[in-house]
Design a protein around this motif. Structure first.
Motif, short mmCIF file in Angstrom:
data_model
loop_
_atom_site.label_atom_id
_atom_site.label_comp_id
_atom_site.label_asym_id
_atom_site.label_seq_id
_atom_site.Cartn_x
_atom_site.Cartn_y
_atom_site.Cartn_z
N ILE A 12 26.09 95.78 75.64
CA ILE A 12 25.09 96.86 75.82
C ILE A 12 24.90 97.52 74.47
N GLY A 13 23.71 97.34 73.89
CA GLY A 13 23.41 97.87 72.56
C GLY A 13 23.44 96.75 71.54
N LYS A 37 18.05 98.81 74.13
CA LYS A 37 17.04 99.81 74.48
C LYS A 37 15.78 99.68 73.63
N ALA A 45 21.11 102.42 63.87
CA ALA A 45 21.22 103.15 62.60
C ALA A 45 20.90 102.26 61.41
N GLY A 49 17.55 99.44 57.52
CA GLY A 49 18.28 98.91 56.37
C GLY A 49 19.54 99.66 56.03
N ASP A 51 22.18 99.89 52.36
CA ASP A 51 22.26 99.44 50.97
C ASP A 51 23.68 99.33 50.43
N SER A 176 17.05 99.59 78.78
CA SER A 176 18.04 100.63 78.49
C SER A 176 19.14 100.61 79.55
N GLY A 177 20.37 100.44 79.09
CA GLY A 177 21.51 100.42 80.02
C GLY A 177 21.66 101.77 80.72
N SER A 232 19.82 110.00 62.06
CA SER A 232 20.30 109.03 63.04
C SER A 232 19.20 108.75 64.05
N TYR A 235 17.40 108.10 69.76
CA TYR A 235 17.62 107.60 71.12
C TYR A 235 19.02 107.03 71.29
N MET A 243 28.04 106.24 80.69
CA MET A 243 28.26 105.14 81.65
C MET A 243 29.75 104.89 81.82
N GLU A 344 18.00 100.95 51.57
CA GLU A 344 18.69 101.91 52.42
C GLU A 344 17.76 102.43 53.53
N ALA A 409 30.59 104.09 59.39
CA ALA A 409 29.61 103.35 58.59
C ALA A 409 29.69 101.87 58.97
N ALA A 410 28.74 101.12 58.43
CA ALA A 410 28.53 99.75 58.89
C ALA A 410 29.78 98.87 58.97
#
Ligand SMILES: Cc1cc2nc3c(=O)[nH]c(=O)nc-3n(C[C@H](O)[C@H](O)[C@H](O)COP(=O)(O)OP(=O)(O)OC[C@H]3O[C@@H](n4cnc5c(N)ncnc54)[C@H](O)[C@@H]3O)c2cc1C
Length: 576
Positions: A12-13, A37, A45, A49, A51, A176-177, A232, A235, A243, A344, A409-410
């Motif tokens: 989910i996502g 969604k 996020a 992109g 960077d 959308s869950g 951010s 949604y 959930m 970015e 972060a990523a």
């Protein structure tokens, strides 16, 4: 209209974490579906992109005396980032994340994301590599060692989507869950609603991974005051958390707080940006209104903690406002930072706006928004997972939102996503075969779609606005209106009132004109559920003892809380 889908692993996502989870689950032999969604090519996020990407490279860092334990200690306690976390860090997960970052970079590179270049610059880390081999552009960031890659990450989500599709992952975009499906305490699937058609989706799955992102946007007022003008994605509204809570999963909770020192994260007049930190390296510097330099390279997010004396002195002397100033940088430095802006998220839009407005970093300085010390910050909650990314509910895994396991972060979610995919696939392939509780499915459909058929009621905006009012009050009761450390009765009765108000708000009937509004209504309902949990937790007098995770879950619909020690494998070198 109900559509039923059967799969082994449902994610989910479909953000960074979710796509990584799906790819690895498929690589482990599972049938995989993503419920997203938005659209996986540009959602979440990282949709516009990224960077930079922090990593630990076994070829580079050990030679510089930087081990994984060093990195874990630094991000947990001793570095610029660690010092902001107050010990709230899952070091066992963080160790897994740090060790997994190089594999993540290698995978992303093999899928077409460029990380290595012929040309590296004087401000990049100079490291040995075989003659003629392309090298990474490594820059300093929050950690005490140079560990962050600048890279061409603008289309990272497109590359991940390609890899999902290549492996036969079924992607359900714009769905959308809305809820998890359980049978005898085990998670056996989830439901969702199509944002454009309103079609109700029922996913039957042996394992479900929550990957809906680390934000509860629109629970509190946004920085700009406008819900949809935020850094951010607006949604990412805590759907996964809500959930999971309703299904009985355990979450960790932190309360509202206060900023300890003034910071610069945003431009004054261009609020949708994050271009004042790593992304402007090496061209940017912060200056006061007299042009005096506060910090040369704002490559760390909390520069004011390091250089606060300069800034506070300037405030005392009236040398405000402050600016991000690139004007004395060389053309080469400016071009490099513009390349970072081009990758970015949201920053490349700033470059477009600047073109339209005739602005140029070579000539113009940009006023910064000074976020004063003492501003209230919102509370937060996230799923609590073990080192296999498993929650307390059989069949339910998560990679985001989860307790802190590195920078928010990523790299953290890329690696945790990867791991959750593997572990969920292993579980799913051994599971007995899920069966659904049809009564539960029907009742969930009625609950979710009610605003579409309501005769009257409030539009979601009215309810969301009231929710913001209550949650802003909550911040004051928790973080602001009593003397520090005081458990004042006024604040406690304020919190009790907030819970009553939230419960009343939850009863407010909402009306949706179409399926898009229906999803917004469901988001608001989820945010209210999260708000109730957060405010109830704040009434516990022993919440947030240093060294403990504060956890909560719903048992028969009632919140229950407990504390568990934070395991410290690598203590701070600076002492407790
Ligand atoms: C503007 C910006 C720039 C950034 N730049 C960097 C950077 O350069 N380097 C870095 O390390 N980090 C950066 N970050 C942070 C990084 O992008 C995030 O940490 C990362 O994307 C988080 O991944 P995730 O999978 O947890 O969440 P996301 O990537 O946000 O994915 C969550 C997904 O869940 C979906 N979703 C939410 N609710 C539902 C629901 N109910 N049903 C179905 N789907 C749902 C969302 O649409 C989204 O696709 C940046 C963040 C922003 C906002």
């Amino acid at each position: 209209m109900v559509r039923t889908i059967t799969t082994d692993v449902l994610v989910i996502g479909g953000g960074l974490g979710g796509c990584m989870a799906a790819i690895n689950a498929a690589d482990h032999g599972a049938r995989v579906a993503i419920m997203e969604k938005s659209h996986t090519e540009r959602s979440g996020a990282a949709g516009t992109g990224n960077d930079h990407f922090w990593f630990w490279d076994p070829e580079i860092h050990p030679r510089r005396g930087w081990t994984i334990p060093d990195m874990v200690r630094d991000i947990s306690f001793d570095g610029e980032y660690g010092k902001t976390k107050g010990g709230l860090m899952d070091q066992e997960l963080l160790e897994i994340v740090a060790a997994g970052t190089k594999e993540a970079v290698d995978n992303l590179e093999s899928w077409g994301v460029q990380f290595r270049y012929d040309e590296i610059y004087p401000w990049n880390l100079q490291y040995d590599a075989p003659e003629g081999e392309k090298r990474y552009r490594i820059v300093p960031q929050f950690q005490s060692e140079w560990d962050t890659l600048n890279y061409d990450g603008r289309d990272i989500k497109k590359r991940l989507t390609e890899q999902c599709l290549k492996r036969g992952v079924e992607i359900y975009n714009r769905v959308s869950g809305t809820g998890l499906l359980t049978k005898d305490g085990t998670v056996v699937g989830a439901t969702g609603v199509h944002m454009r058609t309103g079609e109700f989706h029922v996913f039957k799955a042996e394992a479900v991974i929550i990957a809906t992102g680390m934000d509860q946007m629109r629970l509190f007022r946004t920085q700009s005051g406008d819900w949809f003008n935020s850094q951010s994605p607006p949604y990412i509204t805590g759907d996964g958390e809500a959930m999971a809570l309703r299904a009985g999963a355990e979450v960790f909770i932190i309360p509202a707080g206060k900023t300890g020192n003034a910071g610069f994260q945003y431009f004054r007049n261009l609020s949708r940006s994050s271009g004042t930190a790593t992304t402007c390296y090496p061209a940017g510097r912060f200056v006061n209104s007299e042009g005096e330099v506060m910090i040369r390279h704002p490559a760390v997010r909390e520069p004011l903690r390091k250089r606060r004396e300069n800034v506070e002195q300037s405030i005392r002397e009236g040398k405000t406002p402050f600016y991000l100033d690139w004007t004395d940088a060389t053309e080469e430095e400016i071009s490099y930072a513009e390349w970072s802006y081009g990758n970015e998220g949201l920053c490349w839009i700033i470059l477009e706006m600047m073109k339209d407005l005739g602005l140029d970093f070579r000539r113009d300085a940009f006023e910064l928004e000074l976020e004063p010390a003492g501003m209230f910050t919102g509370g937060f909650l996230a799923l609590f997972i073990d080192t296999d990314c498993a929650t307390n509910l059989p069949g339910l895994y998560a990679c985001s939102p989860v307790q802190f396991a590195g920078e928010v972060a990523a790299p953290t979610y890329v690696v945790l996503g990867w791991r959750s995919g593997e572990k969920a696939a292993e579980y799913a392939l051994k599971a007995e075969g899920a069966s659904l509780d049809e009564v539960q499915v029907e009742s969930e459909e009625r609950r979710v779609t009610a605003p579409l058929t309501a005769d009257g009621g409030h539009p979601w905006q009215e309810v969301n606005k009231e929710l913001n009012n209550i949650m802003e009050e909550y911040k004051g009761y928790v973080a602001g209106w009593s003397l520090p450390g005081e458990e004042a009765e006024v604040s406690r009765s304020g919190l009790r009132n907030s819970i009553t108000q939230l419960e009343e708000l939850k009863q407010a009937e909402m009306v949706a004109g179409d399926s898009h509004e229906l999803v917004r209504c469901n988001e608001v309902t989820n945010l209210i559920d999260i708000g109730i949990m957060m405010v109830t937790a704040a009434l516990k007098p022993d919440q947030f003892e240093r060294g403990f995770w504060f956890l909560g879950k719903l048992v028969d619909g009632e919140p229950e809380f407990r504390k568990t020690p934070i395991v410290v494998k690598y203590p701070s070198k600076e002492g407790p």
